[in-house]
Design a protein around this motif. Structure first.
Motif, PDB file in Angstrom:
ATOM      1  N   ARG A 281       9.180 -16.362  22.341  1.00 13.19           N
ATOM      2  CA  ARG A 281       8.615 -16.332  23.695  1.00 13.19           C
ATOM      3  C   ARG A 281       9.682 -16.055  24.750  1.00 13.19           C
ATOM      4  N   LEU A 282      10.890 -16.493  24.502  1.00  9.82           N
ATOM      5  CA  LEU A 282      11.967 -16.161  25.425  1.00  9.82           C
ATOM      6  C   LEU A 282      12.256 -14.659  25.393  1.00  9.82           C
ATOM      7  N   LYS A 283      12.172 -14.058  24.212  1.00 13.59           N
ATOM      8  CA  LYS A 283      12.362 -12.609  24.090  1.00 13.59           C
ATOM      9  C   LYS A 283      11.248 -11.842  24.805  1.00 13.59           C
ATOM     10  N   GLN A 284      10.056 -12.461  24.860  1.00 12.74           N
ATOM     11  CA  GLN A 284       8.936 -11.828  25.559  1.00 12.74           C
ATOM     12  C   GLN A 284       9.067 -11.933  27.073  1.00 12.74           C
ATOM     13  N   GLY A 285      10.048 -12.699  27.526  1.00 12.22           N
ATOM     14  CA  GLY A 285      10.286 -12.816  28.963  1.00 12.22           C
ATOM     15  C   GLY A 285       9.724 -14.061  29.603  1.00 12.22           C
ATOM     16  N   ARG A 286       9.248 -15.015  28.819  1.00  9.23           N
ATOM     17  CA  ARG A 286       8.707 -16.244  29.384  1.00  9.23           C
ATOM     18  C   ARG A 286       9.793 -17.009  30.129  1.00  9.23           C
ATOM     19  N   GLU A 287       9.418 -17.537  31.281  1.00 10.04           N
ATOM     20  CA  GLU A 287      10.359 -18.323  32.070  1.00 10.04           C
ATOM     21  C   GLU A 287      10.473 -19.721  31.475  1.00 10.04           C
ATOM     22  N   SER A 288      11.693 -20.234  31.425  1.00  7.56           N
ATOM     23  CA  SER A 288      11.921 -21.558  30.845  1.00  7.56           C
ATOM     24  C   SER A 288      13.335 -22.018  31.165  1.00  7.56           C
ATOM     25  N   SER A 289      13.502 -23.335  31.291  1.00  8.51           N
ATOM     26  CA  SER A 289      14.852 -23.883  31.486  1.00  8.51           C
ATOM     27  C   SER A 289      15.711 -23.682  30.245  1.00  8.51           C
ATOM     28  N   LEU A 290      15.094 -23.326  29.129  1.00  8.87           N
ATOM     29  CA  LEU A 290      15.849 -23.067  27.901  1.00  8.87           C
ATOM     30  C   LEU A 290      16.825 -21.908  28.100  1.00  8.87           C
ATOM     31  N   ARG A 291      16.486 -20.975  29.005  1.00 10.38           N
ATOM     32  CA  ARG A 291      17.352 -19.820  29.256  1.00 10.38           C
ATOM     33  C   ARG A 291      18.719 -20.251  29.795  1.00 10.38           C
ATOM     34  N   TYR A 292      18.743 -21.402  30.462  1.00  8.35           N
ATOM     35  CA  TYR A 292      19.990 -21.855  31.080  1.00  8.35           C
ATOM     36  C   TYR A 292      20.806 -22.730  30.123  1.00  8.35           C
ATOM     37  N   LYS A 293      20.232 -23.008  28.972  1.00  6.38           N
ATOM     38  CA  LYS A 293      20.949 -23.783  27.964  1.00  6.38           C
ATOM     39  C   LYS A 293      21.655 -22.879  26.957  1.00  6.38           C
ATOM     40  N   GLU A 294      21.097 -21.660  26.767  1.00  9.24           N
ATOM     41  CA  GLU A 294      21.667 -20.726  25.804  1.00  9.24           C
ATOM     42  C   GLU A 294      21.249 -19.316  26.197  1.00  9.24           C
ATOM     43  N   GLN A 307      15.931 -31.262  24.538  1.00 15.14           N
ATOM     44  CA  GLN A 307      16.372 -31.381  25.923  1.00 15.14           C
ATOM     45  C   GLN A 307      15.302 -30.837  26.869  1.00 15.14           C
ATOM     46  N   GLY A 308      14.726 -29.681  26.494  1.00 13.60           N
ATOM     47  CA  GLY A 308      13.655 -29.103  27.317  1.00 13.60           C
ATOM     48  C   GLY A 308      12.441 -30.000  27.382  1.00 13.60           C
ATOM     49  N   LEU A 309      12.121 -30.647  26.277  1.00 15.23           N
ATOM     50  CA  LEU A 309      10.970 -31.555  26.241  1.00 15.23           C
ATOM     51  C   LEU A 309      11.218 -32.750  27.148  1.00 15.23           C
ATOM     52  N   LYS A 310      12.422 -33.273  27.104  1.00 12.67           N
ATOM     53  CA  LYS A 310      12.778 -34.422  27.942  1.00 12.67           C
ATOM     54  C   LYS A 310      12.701 -34.068  29.424  1.00 12.67           C
ATOM     55  N   GLU A 311      13.006 -32.799  29.734  1.00 11.55           N
ATOM     56  CA  GLU A 311      12.973 -32.329  31.129  1.00 11.55           C
ATOM     57  C   GLU A 311      11.578 -31.851  31.540  1.00 11.55           C
ATOM     58  N   HIS A 312      10.614 -31.934  30.626  1.00  7.66           N
ATOM     59  CA  HIS A 312       9.229 -31.503  30.865  1.00  7.66           C
ATOM     60  C   HIS A 312       9.151 -30.011  31.188  1.00  7.66           C
ATOM     61  N   ASP A 313      10.019 -29.229  30.556  1.00  8.05           N
ATOM     62  CA  ASP A 313       9.961 -27.776  30.708  1.00  8.05           C
ATOM     63  C   ASP A 313       8.609 -27.271  30.205  1.00  8.05           C
ATOM     64  N   PRO A 314       7.837 -26.545  31.022  1.00  2.90           N
ATOM     65  CA  PRO A 314       6.471 -26.149  30.639  1.00  2.90           C
ATOM     66  C   PRO A 314       6.390 -25.386  29.316  1.00  2.90           C
ATOM     67  N   LEU A 315       7.301 -24.438  29.080  1.00  3.86           N
ATOM     68  CA  LEU A 315       7.248 -23.675  27.838  1.00  3.86           C
ATOM     69  C   LEU A 315       7.511 -24.581  26.636  1.00  3.86           C
ATOM     70  N   THR A 316       8.503 -25.454  26.756  1.00  5.07           N
ATOM     71  CA  THR A 316       8.821 -26.351  25.643  1.00  5.07           C
ATOM     72  C   THR A 316       7.659 -27.289  25.355  1.00  5.07           C
ATOM     73  N   VAL A 317       7.061 -27.848  26.409  1.00  6.74           N
ATOM     74  CA  VAL A 317       5.900 -28.738  26.231  1.00  6.74           C
ATOM     75  C   VAL A 317       4.764 -27.984  25.556  1.00  6.74           C
ATOM     76  N   GLU A 318       4.552 -26.731  25.950  1.00  7.65           N
ATOM     77  CA  GLU A 318       3.496 -25.903  25.344  1.00  7.65           C
ATOM     78  C   GLU A 318       3.744 -25.693  23.851  1.00  7.65           C
ATOM     79  N   ILE A 319       4.987 -25.418  23.483  1.00  7.83           N
ATOM     80  CA  ILE A 319       5.333 -25.170  22.082  1.00  7.83           C
ATOM     81  C   ILE A 319       5.113 -26.427  21.240  1.00  7.83           C
ATOM     82  N   PHE A 320       5.553 -27.566  21.748  1.00  9.92           N
ATOM     83  CA  PHE A 320       5.359 -28.824  21.013  1.00  9.92           C
ATOM     84  C   PHE A 320       3.879 -29.174  20.909  1.00  9.92           C
TER      85      PHE A 320
END
Length: 403
Positions: A281-294, A307-320
């Motif tokens: 999903r990151l390759k598809q261009g989805r916005e996420s705080s994960l981009r700033y981690k790696e 880490q993204g889940l703990k920060e309530h990042d929408p994409l990470t929450v969606e994946i989980f």
């Protein structure tokens, strides 16, 4: 090397029966044992005296009087012997030393990184076991043995870990773990898959409830499961530990790497599945705080996702949430087939966030055919990540009363 079988340490059937009755209840009176065992008074008295003389039981004071003399109370002797429990898993491994009451005397853990080959791990474990015995001044002949719960598939009879997937280090193929430990430590060794030892541990920790039909599912790098019916672990013709992960959820779905079924449950609900979903999903261009981690999506891993889940990042929450939903569907299939009384869910994904457990169990219940007539208890267990290693030690103690 000749080792006395554990089953022969407590000799007769009646001795085993009384020992097990005392062990399961913790503290029990002679009067209660007389009612439960259906032995004659003289036979029970002689059996208790012999078990006490041999050191397996100890008198633990007196119970309340019901009109006559106060009854003698009995307990198992925690220092009659000692036992090792070992958990060999993909992310970490752990060794514990316990007495017969499962009081933990010592423990050591190892990170299963790319350097932890079988040779190195087994050597480190044996070294640690020897240090523990020396530290606590326990002779090798006072140790019942070592129970091992390991990632499957494996051969319990020969004590060999066969061809497990996803170990970070090389060499995990046909590892003769039981033979190595037995020859190095000169104690009996039993190998079973970690899901089976976990359900043994959880069943023992909840023994006062006497659930007869249990299902255990461990969700992490892979999906590991075990079943207990009539109080006994259910075994198939081959090691079944990872089988439910290959349950097909979507026939035209993908698969992880070059292994297993297309569209299997493990493809949608596992650590590898979450990592692949995030990378895709990151390759598809989805916005996420994960981009700033790696910066490189290919390098996003489970630690980043937590880490993204703990920060309530929408994409990470969606994946989980999606993974929990798929897992709930797979769980409902198991409920519709097996109808356990209780389901214990463990593993790093289950404990990642309370919502994962809640979503998965809610989806499972909604898709259970006989609900609400069929009621099942869901639990994260009493032992958590200690279930595998604790159950491995209990597996060895259980051998005392095997016929």
């Amino acid at each position: 090397m000749s080792l006395l079988p554990i089953q022969e340490k407590i000799g007769s059937r009646k001795h085993k029966e009384i020992y097990e009755l005392v062990r399961r209840q913790g503290t029990v009176s002679k009067i209660e044992l007389l009612e439960q065992s259906q032995m004659t008074g003289s036979t029970l008295t002689r059996t208790l005296e012999e078990l006490t003389h041999q050191g397996w039981l100890v008198e633990a004071g007196f119970g309340e009087s019901t009109g006559g003399r106060r009854p003698i109370l009995y307990q198992t002797n925690p220092t009659a012997a000692y036992v090792f429990g070992l958990d060999i898993s993909r992310m970490s491994s752990k060794l514990i030393l316990c007495d017969l009451h499962m009081n933990k005397l010592d423990a050591e853990s190892w990170l299963m990184d790319e350097r932890m080959t079988p040779d190195r791990l087994l050597r480190d474990i044996a070294d640690a076991a020897e240090r523990m015995l020396h530290k606590h001044q326990i002779a090798a002949d006072a140790v019942l043995g070592m129970g091992i719960g390991a990632v499957g598939p494996l051969d319990r009879t020969t004590g060999i870990i066969l061809e497990p997937l996803y170990f970070p280090a090389a060499g995990w193929r046909h590892v003769e773990v039981a033979r190595y430990m037995q020859e190095r430590l000169r104690i009996p060794v039993l190998l079973d898959n970690g899901a089976n030892t976990a359900i043994i541990g959880e069943s023992w920790s909840d023994r006062n409830r006497d659930y007869r039909h249990l299902l255990y599912v461990h969700l992490g790098v892979g999906i590991r499961s075990s079943m207990m019916a009539g109080g006994k672990v259910v075994y198939g013709a081959v090691d079944m530990e990872g089988s439910i992960g290959q349950m097909i959820i979507q026939t035209d779905g993908p698969r992880i790497g070059n292994h297993g079924n297309f569209g299997s449950l493990q493809t949608y609900a596992s650590i590898h599945a979450l990592e692949q979903q995030a990378q895709s999903r990151l390759k598809q261009g989805r916005e996420s705080s994960l981009r700033y981690k790696e910066a490189d999506p290919e390098k996003i891993n489970y630690t980043h996702l937590l880490q993204g889940l703990k920060e309530h990042d929408p994409l990470t929450v969606e994946i989980f949430s999606q993974a929990a939903t798929y897992f709930g569907i797979g769980l409902s299939n198991l409920l519709n087939i097996l109808h356990p009384e209780k389901v214990i869910l463990g593993g790093s994904l289950i404990s990642s966030d309370p919502s994962f457990f809640q979503i998965a169990t809610r989806v499972a219940i909604r898709n259970t055919y006989y609900y609400p007539a069929y009621q099942v208890v869901f639990s994260q267990g009493h032992l958590g990540e200690e279930a595998l290693v604790t159950g491995a030690a209990i597996m060895m103690i259980n051998q005392l009363t095997e016929l």
